[in-house]
Write a protein that holds these residues in place. Sequence first.
Motif, PDB file in Angstrom:
ATOM      1  N   LYS A   1      45.036  41.614  37.136  1.00 40.22           N
ATOM      2  CA  LYS A   1      43.735  41.725  37.790  1.00 40.22           C
ATOM      3  C   LYS A   1      43.839  42.816  38.852  1.00 40.22           C
TER       4      LYS A   1
ATOM      5  N   TRP B   1      46.674  44.562  43.121  1.00 43.49           N
ATOM      6  CA  TRP B   1      46.696  43.887  41.829  1.00 43.49           C
ATOM      7  C   TRP B   1      47.471  42.580  41.926  1.00 43.49           C
TER       8      TRP B   1
ATOM      9  N   ILE C   1      43.253  43.601  32.903  1.00 41.79           N
ATOM     10  CA  ILE C   1      43.853  44.252  31.738  1.00 41.79           C
ATOM     11  C   ILE C   1      45.023  43.404  31.255  1.00 41.79           C
ATOM     12  N   GLU C   2      45.341  43.553  29.975  1.00 43.55           N
ATOM     13  CA  GLU C   2      46.465  42.819  29.402  1.00 43.55           C
ATOM     14  C   GLU C   2      47.741  43.636  29.582  1.00 43.55           C
ATOM     15  N   GLY C   3      48.809  42.943  29.946  1.00 40.00           N
ATOM     16  CA  GLY C   3      50.078  43.627  30.138  1.00 40.00           C
ATOM     17  C   GLY C   3      51.216  42.846  29.523  1.00 40.00           C
TER      18      GLY C   3
ATOM     19  N   MET D   1      38.585  44.322  37.590  1.00 40.16           N
ATOM     20  CA  MET D   1      39.019  44.690  36.252  1.00 40.16           C
ATOM     21  C   MET D   1      40.262  43.864  35.892  1.00 40.16           C
TER      22      MET D   1
END
Length: 516
Positions: free
Chosen positions: A17, A65, A3-5, A1
Motif C-alpha cells: 500500500k 508504504w 500493488i502486488e509484490g 494505491m
Amino acid sequence: MVIEGLDRVIRRNVAIKVVRKPALDDAEAMEILARFRQEPVTSGGLSHPGIAAIYDYGEDERYAWMVMEMVSGGTLDSLLKKGDRLLLSSTVRIIVEVLRALSHAHARGVVHRDIKPSNIMLADDGQPKLVDFGVARATNSDLTIQGTLMGTPSYMSPEQFRGEAVDARADLWACGVLLYQMLTGRKPFEGEPAALLHQVISTVPPLPSDLRNDIPPAVDAVVMRALSKSPHDRWPDAISFIDALTLAAKVDVTASTREELLNREARPKRRLGWLIAVSGLSVVISGALALHLFQPFRKPDVRAIANAVLAAAPCGLLTAQIEESSFSIEGVLPQTEAERARAVLADSTLPPGVGRVHLDVFEGPFCSMFSALRPALAQQDERLDLTVVGAMPLRHDQLLRLDVVMPAWANYIHVAYASSDGSLVLLEEGSPQAPGTRVRLGEPRPDFPGWAIDRPFGTDLVLLVVSDGPFLPVRGQQGHTQAEYAENFTQAFRVARDAGRRVALRPAVVETAPKE
C-alpha cells in the motif's frame, strides 16, 4: 494505491500500500499521511486470522508504504454489489468472523471506527479479514481528538456523528448496520448527509423481517439492539453479540469453507450411513438415524440463551444474573417483546429450573424514556425490592401503596408515576429513609390523603429511585412529561455519578381500570 509484490526472501506474495507524501503546507493531506503512519502502529500489534497482517513499513523522500498480507478474494462490498441475496447462514458466519476479529482488537484497546463492506476482504477460503485501521484509535493514542468526525457516514454511530468520544460499541453499531444490510439488501439509514444524520440520531428503521420474510423475530431483536441509539443499550461486547446472533439464527458457526461462508450452495453429499456389527449381523443405518444415535450430547449454552432473551427486548428495562449453569432475568417490557422473549425460551431446550424469567408486561409510550433510565437500573444483587400492594387492576379511587426494601447503602427515596398518556407526576421527591429497612409508601395520614388511582386507565409504571444522597431537585408534585423527566434524570444521574454517589432504579407495572 495498492500493488502486488513478492517477498523474495521467503517467497511470499504481499500487498504493498503506497501513498505519495504531500507538501508540508497541505494540512488535510498531512493528516491523511499521519493516519497512514498510524495504521501499522495501531494494527501491527494485532495477530488474528480475521485481521490482515502488516509485515513492514517504510518511507523515502517521496513515498510512504506498508507491506501487508495479500488477500486475493475481493471485498465484501464487491460481493454485495452483485445484488445476490446472501443466505441467512452465510450472513451470520461472515458477521461472526468480523466480530471475532473485533473482539481481539477491542481486548487490546483498539477501536476500528470504520467497519464497512469495503474494509472487509474475503480470502480464497472464505475467511473475512478486516483491513484499513487508518482511522482506528488505540486507547493510549492522542492522534484523534474528541469532536473530530471519523468514519463512513452510513456506518457511523450516533456518538460519532455528535463528535463524541467513542469506544468499542461504535464498532458494534457498525456491525449492526452491516448485518442489517446483508440481511435485507439495503442499509438501515440512507440519504443526503443532513437526512442521514437525522435518521441515525432520531429514527428507528423497519425490522429486517419487514423487508425479508424468512428472518426470525429473534434475529430482528439482535439486530435492533445493535442499532440502539445509546451505547449503553447495545451489546456490551462482541462476544455477547456473537452468542445472541448464533442462537437466534440457529447457525453452526464452526463451518468456514468458502462455499458455506458465501452465497453458494454446497453440493449435496451422498449419505453413506453407518455399518454396525450386531451379533455377527451387519445392519446399515441411514444418515439421519445414525446422526441421531451417535451425535454427542451438547449441553445448552446458557449464557447465549440468556443473551438472546435480553436481545428480544431492546426496549425493556431488564436485569440479568447469568452464570454458566443458570440465569435469572426480570424487569418490565412491552407485550410484543415479551412474546419474542418467550419464543426464544421455548426454542432453547433448556432443562427445567435453569432459566428463571419474571417479566411484567405493559402497553404504553414508555420506551423513549427508558434510554435515560437504563444506566441507573438496579442489578439483582443490589437488593432493592419494590412491590405494588393489592390485586391488579387497581380500580378508580383505590389507593396506590408500595412496599420497598431499601439497599444497605441508600438513604433517599424518590418515586415517579408514568401514565399511559405520556404524562408523569413525582410522588416522592427525595424523602430520607433508613438504609436496609422495609418501607410502606402511600399510606394515608392526617396530612396526606394517599395516591388515588385516576384516569387514564391502562398499564402505568411506577419508577422507584434510591440514592445515597439528594438526587432529583425538589420541584413539587406538578405534572411533567416523560420526556422532561428523562432529560432531568439524565442530568441528575450524571451529576451524581461525577460526585461518586450511588443511584439505583426499579420499575413496576401498575394495571388500572374504572370502577366495576
